[in-house]
Motif scaffolding. Structure first.
Motif, PDB file in Angstrom:
ATOM      1  N   THR A   5       0.844  -1.190   0.000  1.00 42.18           N
ATOM      2  CA  THR A   5       0.000   0.000   0.000  1.00 42.18           C
ATOM      3  C   THR A   5       0.879   1.240   0.000  1.00 42.18           C
ATOM      4  N   GLY A   6       0.326   2.372  -0.437  1.00 41.36           N
ATOM      5  CA  GLY A   6       1.051   3.631  -0.366  1.00 41.36           C
ATOM      6  C   GLY A   6       2.127   3.768  -1.422  1.00 41.36           C
ATOM      7  N   SER A   7       3.270   4.298  -1.021  1.00 41.86           N
ATOM      8  CA  SER A   7       4.360   4.609  -1.956  1.00 41.86           C
ATOM      9  C   SER A   7       5.366   3.461  -2.024  1.00 41.86           C
ATOM     10  N   SER A  39       6.531   3.167   1.914  1.00 40.30           N
ATOM     11  CA  SER A  39       5.961   1.933   2.456  1.00 40.30           C
ATOM     12  C   SER A  39       6.758   0.690   2.089  1.00 40.30           C
ATOM     13  N   THR A 206      -4.235   0.466  -4.463  1.00 42.27           N
ATOM     14  CA  THR A 206      -3.728   0.720  -3.114  1.00 42.27           C
ATOM     15  C   THR A 206      -2.509   1.634  -3.057  1.00 42.27           C
ATOM     16  N   GLY A 207      -2.054   2.130  -4.212  1.00 47.48           N
ATOM     17  CA  GLY A 207      -0.913   3.032  -4.162  1.00 47.48           C
ATOM     18  C   GLY A 207      -0.212   3.145  -5.496  1.00 47.48           C
ATOM     19  N   ALA A 221       4.598   9.748  -0.730  1.00 46.64           N
ATOM     20  CA  ALA A 221       3.852   8.937   0.239  1.00 46.64           C
ATOM     21  C   ALA A 221       2.462   9.509   0.471  1.00 46.64           C
ATOM     22  N   SER A 224       0.158   8.884  -2.645  1.00 45.86           N
ATOM     23  CA  SER A 224       0.032   7.463  -2.986  1.00 45.86           C
ATOM     24  C   SER A 224      -0.882   6.703  -2.037  1.00 45.86           C
ATOM     25  N   ARG A 225      -1.433   7.364  -1.038  1.00 47.65           N
ATOM     26  CA  ARG A 225      -2.289   6.666  -0.065  1.00 47.65           C
ATOM     27  C   ARG A 225      -3.579   6.178  -0.726  1.00 47.65           C
ATOM     28  N   TRP A 227      -7.478   5.530  -1.168  1.00 48.58           N
ATOM     29  CA  TRP A 227      -8.558   6.467  -0.864  1.00 48.58           C
ATOM     30  C   TRP A 227      -9.541   5.864   0.144  1.00 48.58           C
ATOM     31  N   ILE A 232      -8.381  12.133   2.633  1.00 45.46           N
ATOM     32  CA  ILE A 232      -7.221  11.579   1.924  1.00 45.46           C
ATOM     33  C   ILE A 232      -7.356  11.815   0.419  1.00 45.46           C
ATOM     34  N   GLY A 236      -4.544  14.022  -1.182  1.00 45.13           N
ATOM     35  CA  GLY A 236      -3.707  13.319  -2.149  1.00 45.13           C
ATOM     36  C   GLY A 236      -3.783  13.924  -3.533  1.00 45.13           C
TER      37      GLY A 236
END
Length: 305
Positions: A5-7, A39, A206-207, A221, A224-225, A227, A232, A236
């Motif tokens: 997830t994320g970056s 992440s 997820t990213g 980061a 890339s979260r 939603w 967010i 983002g």
């Protein structure tokens, strides 16, 4: 199982002046990613000049990077190779060394039909037990892995966890998400010409699997979260729009040409490129430095060497 997830930052491979792998520089770049909230990391991708590394160098990188990162940040390694057998062998090596996961691709250049792409990826995934994924990048590989193939692999391999997408098709994203019903994490490249970051997150991805995080790790980061709330989404999207001009500059040429130049501007150990790549120079380099200065990147991330 790792929850990607994320970056997810695709790391460059730093070299010493005599063209050896610079592991001290590698460690510096990795520590920076951990510090700023990345992440997970991706090593030995196109941003890592993987086609310009020997098999011995690739194995050494796996061994050394795992020592630096184990238990601190998940790292996936590319097991892409010209043959199925070579991909399998390298994936098995990564697993034996303790890698968190491996990424497979369709072999480049040979332009196989979809049935052969499925057979190749199936055999690769069957060879290991650790988390694995695919890198779907038809512009570099010449073959698109279709959503139907992704679903077939997902149904058979529970340790197939991520589809790293680098296509311009939003339909591809929708169909993978629809057919796989969220079992496969979708993470996308941050290539501005494709601009699939917002669509990916919008369909439930997820990213991002990005190169921008090499330069602006904290900001990458943030945008890339996944939603999970409207706050967010709004934060983002604002971050992504703000940093879009920098991403455009970072993709002026193929990875990692501009990434290494930008790291060097910051005083970080980006180092030189291996031939046949040519280092980023001249007016384009000055324009990049000017943009990084105007956007506050140098003030925030610049270091003295």
């Amino acid at each position: 199982m790792i929850n990607l997830t994320g970056s997810w930052v695709a790391m460059p491979t730093p070299f010493t002046e005599d063209n050896k792998i610079d592991y001290k520089a590698f460690e510096t770049l990795i520590e920076r990613q951990i510090k700023y909230g990345t992440s997970q990391l991706f090593v030995l991708g196109s941003a890592g000049e993987v086609t310009l590394l020997s098999l011995e160098e690739k194995k050494e990188i796996v061994h050394e990077v795992i020592k630096m990162t184990k238990g601190r940040i998940p790292v996936f390694f590319s097991a892409s190779a010209l043959t199925t057998e070579a991909s399998v062998d390298f994936a098995k090596y990564c697993q034996a060394e303790g890698a968190d996961g491996v990424i497979f691709t369709v072999p480049p250049y040979v332009l196989v039909p979809q049935s052969a792409a499925l057979a190749h990826l199936d055999e690769c995934m069957s060879a290991v037990d650790i988390p694995c994924g695919i890198y779907n990048n038809p512009s570099r590989l010449g073959v698109l892995v279709t959503p139907e193939t992704v679903k077939t692999l997902s149904d058979k391999h529970p340790h197939f966890v991520v589809d790293k997408e680098a296509t311009s098709s939003v339909e591809q994203l929708v169909q993978v998400q629809r057919l796989c019903e969220g079992k496969i994490k979708i993470m996308c490249c941050d290539f501005p010409k494709y601009s699939i970051v917002i669509p990916t997150l919008g369909v439930g991805g997820t990213g991002t699997a990005n190169i921008g995080g090499n330069i602006i790790p904290e900001e990458a980061a943030l945008y890339s979260r996944p939603w999970t709330s409207m706050d967010i989404v709004e934060e983002g999207r604002a971050e992504y729009f703000k940093w879009f001009p920098l991403l455009q500059a970072l993709y002026t040429f193929s990875n990692p040409i501009v990434i290494k130049a930008a790291l060097n501007i910051l005083g970080l150990p980006g180092g030189h490129l291996r031939k046949p790549y040519q280092d980023f120079e001249g007016s384009k380099l000055l324009e990049l430095e000017k943009l990084m200065g105007e956007m506050g990147v140098i003030d925030k991330y610049g270091v003295k060497r």
